[in-house]
Write an enzyme that holds these catalytic residues in place. Structure first.
Site, mmCIF file in Angstrom:
data_model
loop_
_atom_site.group_PDB
_atom_site.id
_atom_site.type_symbol
_atom_site.label_atom_id
_atom_site.label_comp_id
_atom_site.label_asym_id
_atom_site.label_seq_id
_atom_site.Cartn_x
_atom_site.Cartn_y
_atom_site.Cartn_z
ATOM 1 N N GLY A 69 51.736 44.108 11.664
ATOM 2 C CA GLY A 69 50.698 43.093 11.648
ATOM 3 C C GLY A 69 49.308 43.607 11.307
ATOM 4 N N LYS A 128 31.360 44.545 3.347
ATOM 5 C CA LYS A 128 30.695 45.099 4.524
ATOM 6 C C LYS A 128 29.665 46.156 4.136
ATOM 7 C CE LYS A 128 34.839 44.211 7.281
ATOM 8 N NZ LYS A 128 36.047 44.793 7.906
#
Length: 427
Positions: A184, A202
């Site tokens: 995940g 970012k």
């Protein structure tokens, strides 16, 4: 104080839960109760584990942000449009905004900042970079009296998990990606992570704050990690390094300007970033007076990101209670963003070569022709396994790129591999 929440996915549902479950504490911290006015979602029929009544949910986000009783809009939807239009409407209507939308802020943050300034309201976005790690506010406020020279960080947990597995187990990139997906850590379509788009957004935000200059996503040089091989990882280990996907923003020492880039790099194991494992994030800040600072923690996930959102929400709400506005955009420096070709850094180059006399001299000549100085050379193997591993002194990216092209044209060089930058000091 009424809050409009846009989005109720992994992060949004945590924001709503914390607003309800910590209502008394938040009231004490702000000075007024924080109350959800509504939650905008795409589908009303979806099951959500949120402790609020169904009457709060709506599919009309534009209508929700335009309501007269809403004071603050919290956005955790992501993407560019229609989110930009919703947030501009909110700001134009005198509502403060808290956002976690790195893509929008990196692509068109200047438009949002201008709207917030014109309306004399707040635009906060701590959750847009590095999840729960308090990073943007220290750059914007705590270091406001200092001169930041460099920001160097691991800002994407997926790529760091993959490179950690490759380093620790010797796995290939493909095998490490499959493990990240199964656990995940990686999405089914992981392009934004492994190709560097997430980290580049970012990096643009970090550069804006660190250098008081408007930097957009288009200004960031971007390279992904898919080309990193097990051989690169092994070569890094032999040099006392590890490979990390880094976001780097730095002030040029040669002339006014900043460089902003995202790419894999070899980092000496003595550097603090080398020990950042799996899905954790860390950002290393170098400032003239403060020296070296490192911020470390969980960079993604529902609860960590919601923590950052709530921190911004409390700060914005306090400002509204006090009748003031927090620090806005600081872009006074207006430094040019330098092209990647002018960026100065060191390089690691791995060459498969013909095993015969004079190879090293010929290779060294190719580097010398472009003014690239060699710091160290290691010769490995014999016969068909012969190779040269070189590490350069700092050189311009354009000069190194021209050197690599020349090396590929030499009949004594069978392959040029392992071209990686070296960051964080000498290995």
């Amino acid at each position: 104080m009424k809050i409009a929440l846009l989005g109720c996915g992994v992060v949004g549902s945590e924001v709503a839960r914390l607003l309800v479950e910590q209502a008394a504490d938040l009231t004490a911290r702000v000075g007024e109760p924080l109350e959800l006015a509504g939650i905008a979602v795409r589908r009303l029929d979806r099951q959500r584990d949120v402790p609020v009544g169904p009457e709060l949910f709506t599919t009309d986000a534009a209508g929700l942000v335009s309501r007269d009783d809403v004071d603050i809009v919290v956005e955790v939807v992501g993407g560019i449009e229609p989110v930009r239009s919703w947030l501009l409407a909110a700001l134009g209507g005198g509502k403060s905004v808290v956002s976690a939308n790195k893509a929008l802020l990196a692509s068109d943050g200047s438009t949002l900042h201008d709207a917030a300034t014109a309306a004399d309201v707040d635009l906060y976005y701590e959750a847009a970079v590095a999840g729960a790690i308090p990073l943007l506010r220290p750059l914007r406020e705590s270091l406001a009296g200092d001169r930041v020279r460099r920001v160097l960080g691991i800002v994407n947990g997926t790529t760091n998990f993959i490179l950690t597995r490759m380093d620790e187990t010797g796995a290939s990139f493909t095998d490490a990606l499959e493990e990240a997906t199964a656990l995940g850590y990686a999405e089914a379509a992981p392009t934004a992570d492994i190709d560097g788009y997430d980290a580049a957004a970012k990096a643009a935000i970090l550069a804006q704050l660190a250098f008081h200059t408007r930097v957009t996503l288009a200004d960031v040089h971007r390279e992904g990690i898919a080309a990193v091989t097990a051989a690169d990882i092994a070569s890094a280990k032999a040099m006392g390094c590890t490979v990390k996907a880094l976001a780097i923003a730095e002030r040029s020492s040669e002339r006014p300007g900043v460089s902003v880039r995202v790419h894999p790099a070899m980092v000496p194991r003595s550097h603090p970033l080398a020990s950042v494992r799996e899905a954790f994030n860390a950002v290393f800040v170098e400032a003239e007076a403060a020296g070296q600072l490192m911020f470390y923690g969980r960079g993604a996930g529902g609860s960590p990101t919601a923590s950052a959102v709530l921190g911004d929400l409390v700060a914005v709400a306090r400002n509204r209670v006090a009748g003031r506005r927090g620090p806005g955009e600081s872009a006074y420096a207006d430094l040019p963003v330098l092209p990647m070709g002018e960026t100065i850094t060191s390089y690691h180059v791995n060459l498969d070569v013909t095993d015969k006399t004079g190879v090293l001299a010929t290779v060294a000549g190719a580097f010398a022709n472009h003014g690239v100085s060699i710091r160290s050379v290691r010769q490995d193997g014999r016969g068909d396994d012969a190779s040269l591993v070189l590490v350069t002194h700092a050189a311009a990216d354009a000069a190194l790129a021209a050197t690599v092209e020349d090396l590929r044209g030499l009949d004594i060089v069978r392959a040029v591999a392992g071209v990686l930058r070296v960051e964080g000091g000498e290995p």
